[in-house]
Enzyme design. Structure first.
Site, mmCIF file in Angstrom:
data_model
loop_
_atom_site.group_PDB
_atom_site.id
_atom_site.type_symbol
_atom_site.label_atom_id
_atom_site.label_comp_id
_atom_site.label_asym_id
_atom_site.label_seq_id
_atom_site.Cartn_x
_atom_site.Cartn_y
_atom_site.Cartn_z
ATOM 1 N N GLY A 216 -19.204 -30.822 27.773
ATOM 2 C CA GLY A 216 -18.845 -30.359 29.121
ATOM 3 C C GLY A 216 -19.021 -31.417 30.189
ATOM 4 O O GLY A 216 -19.320 -31.105 31.339
ATOM 5 N N LEU A 217 -18.836 -32.679 29.779
ATOM 6 C CA LEU A 217 -18.860 -33.806 30.734
ATOM 7 C C LEU A 217 -20.160 -33.878 31.537
ATOM 8 O O LEU A 217 -20.145 -34.101 32.749
ATOM 9 C CB LEU A 217 -17.667 -33.730 31.701
ATOM 10 C CG LEU A 217 -16.291 -34.061 31.133
ATOM 11 C CD1 LEU A 217 -15.216 -33.833 32.191
ATOM 12 C CD2 LEU A 217 -16.242 -35.503 30.630
ATOM 13 N N CYS B 43 -10.082 -34.286 28.362
ATOM 14 C CA CYS B 43 -11.314 -33.663 27.879
ATOM 15 C C CYS B 43 -11.092 -32.180 27.620
ATOM 16 O O CYS B 43 -10.802 -31.426 28.549
ATOM 17 C CB CYS B 43 -12.443 -33.842 28.883
ATOM 18 S SG CYS B 43 -13.995 -33.198 28.218
ATOM 19 N N LYS C 251 -6.385 -42.295 28.225
ATOM 20 C CA LYS C 251 -6.715 -41.635 26.956
ATOM 21 C C LYS C 251 -5.954 -40.321 26.819
ATOM 22 O O LYS C 251 -6.109 -39.421 27.642
ATOM 23 C CB LYS C 251 -8.221 -41.389 26.898
ATOM 24 C CG LYS C 251 -8.708 -40.902 25.548
ATOM 25 C CD LYS C 251 -10.199 -41.051 25.461
ATOM 26 C CE LYS C 251 -10.740 -40.658 24.120
ATOM 27 N NZ LYS C 251 -12.203 -40.821 24.078
ATOM 28 N N ILE D 41 -6.583 -40.918 19.781
ATOM 29 C CA ILE D 41 -6.543 -39.687 20.553
ATOM 30 C C ILE D 41 -7.960 -39.271 20.991
ATOM 31 O O ILE D 41 -8.945 -39.759 20.427
ATOM 32 C CB ILE D 41 -5.975 -38.504 19.699
ATOM 33 C CG1 ILE D 41 -6.760 -38.367 18.376
ATOM 34 C CG2 ILE D 41 -4.500 -38.658 19.473
ATOM 35 C CD1 ILE D 41 -6.378 -37.171 17.510
ATOM 36 N N GLY E 37 -10.058 -41.668 15.858
ATOM 37 C CA GLY E 37 -10.148 -40.323 15.297
ATOM 38 C C GLY E 37 -10.582 -40.427 13.849
ATOM 39 O O GLY E 37 -9.773 -40.672 12.963
ATOM 40 N N GLY E 38 -11.888 -40.308 13.617
ATOM 41 C CA GLY E 38 -12.403 -40.241 12.250
ATOM 42 C C GLY E 38 -12.525 -41.554 11.512
ATOM 43 O O GLY E 38 -12.611 -41.577 10.282
ATOM 44 N N THR F 277 -17.608 -40.778 16.397
ATOM 45 C CA THR F 277 -18.462 -39.975 15.526
ATOM 46 C C THR F 277 -19.020 -40.785 14.351
ATOM 47 O O THR F 277 -20.144 -40.537 13.900
ATOM 48 C CB THR F 277 -17.650 -38.757 15.015
ATOM 49 O OG1 THR F 277 -17.099 -38.084 16.150
ATOM 50 C CG2 THR F 277 -18.510 -37.789 14.244
#
Ligand SMILES: Cc1cc2nc3c(=O)[nH]c(=O)nc-3n(C[C@H](O)[C@H](O)[C@H](O)COP(=O)(O)O)c2cc1C
Length: 314
Positions: A77-78, A135, A170, A196, A248-249, A271
């Site tokens: 939530g930024l 976002c 982005k 992304i 992304g991943g 991540t």
């Protein structure tokens, strides 16, 4: 015997020159301070800082992170202190980072994007700006800009008008035609695109009959979204000439190479750092070995090579 020269992995995103083609994803790396004990930050292309907004934000109710198969759902939530406190307390600490430092701007109006971009970009510690128009964890308003062509254009144009530093925009995967948005953002003055942000998602606790995230829905990241992200890069790379930061991943060099062969000039790693802080180093080493084994002298030689209609500049 002369030592073989190493392939050139440097990348230019507008005026910004990166020694390595690896940017740490916004919201996943702080400014690098927590990773510095484990890896040499000079081995990173750069760090994209957590998105900052005009006013302070407390963020969403907990839980904010939930693991899913091969992925991570987040709804932070930024959370951030707002641009005033950020400039006063945080930004000076980024001065000695031995890699590029890219400020990330989020907003809820075109004026927010212009205002925060201008103030952040004015600081010498900030090398470039990434505009987070995508976002998904702040109600409906956070993604409105990436999903509405005229708002995406207006936010980009407004930010472009207040800084000469490299402007990366982005994009969201949560749209019908990401290439159309990419074209509009390029025409509005973006120097590069980050492709992304997270994919909207949800997980439900079947014992308690409630969503597992405090915010109910969130953004999915990690390996689960990689094929979605590779396709998005592939489509955007056919539509624009400006460089793309594919993300992304990504966890390995071969993951990163998928993005590069689809048309990305650099990659983002978010991540992947949570499970192994060495991912960015392994990605660079693996890309270098891959290029050397195939007799290439520069990463730029293979950008978009799997994409017959790649439109960009290598
Ligand atoms: C916990 C978390 C927080 C994030 N915060 C932001 C953010 O503040 N701004 C932003 O543009 N992207 C944010 N992202 C998105 C990442 O920068 C990245 O684009 C996305 O997660 C996909 O890459 P990955 O699979 O390598 O993580 C966040 C992602 C995660 C997992």
């Amino acid at each position: 015997m002369a030592e073989a020269t190493q392939p050139d992995l440097a990348v230019a995103l507008g005026r910004l020159r990166l020694s390595w083609p690896t940017l740490m994803g916004s919201g996943c790396y702080g400014s690098g301070e927590e990773y510095a004990p484990f890896i040499d930050l000079a081995a990173l292309g750069g760090v994209v800082l957590k998105s900052v907004t005009r006013h302070p934000r407390l963020g969403n109710a907990a839980p904010r992170l939930v693991s899913t198969p091969s992925g991570l759902l987040n709804a932070i939530g930024l959370q951030n202190p707002g641009i005033d406190a950020y400039l006063e307390n945080d930004v000076a600490n980024f001065a000695d980072r031995p890699c590029a430092v890219i400020g990330s701007v989020a907003g809820f109006s075109v004026d927010d994007y212009a205002y925060v971009t201008e103030r952040l970009a004015a600081r010498d510690e900030i090398d470039a700006i990434e505009l987070n128009i995508s976002c998904p964890n702040v109600g409906t308003e956070g993604e409105t800009f990436a999903c509405d062509p005229s708002l995406a254009e207006a936010a980009t144009r407004a930010a472009r008008g207040v800084t000469d530093k490299t402007l990366i925009v982005k994009l969201s995967p949560n749209v019908t035609d990401i290439a159309a948005i990419a074209r509009i953002v390029e025409a509005a003055g973006a120097d590069a695109l980050a492709v992304i942000n997270t994919v909207r998602g949800m997980s439900i606790d079947v014992d308690r009959w409630t969503p597992r995230l405090g915010n109910a829905n969130g953004g999915l990241s990690g390996p689960a979204i990689r094929p979605v992200a590779v396709l998005a890069v592939w489509e955007v790379a056919r539509a624009v000439k400006i460089p793309i930061v594919g993300q992304g991943g990504i966890e390995t060099a071969r993951d990163a190479l998928e993005f590069i062969l689809a048309g990305a000039s650099a990659v983002g790693i978010g991540t992947g750092n949570f499970t192994d802080p060495r991912v960015p180093l392994n990605v660079v080493d693996g890309i270098r070995d891959y290029l050397a084994a195939r007799g290439h002298s520069a990463l730029s030689e293979i950008v978009g090579k799997a994409n017959p209609r790649f439109a960009g500049v290598r």
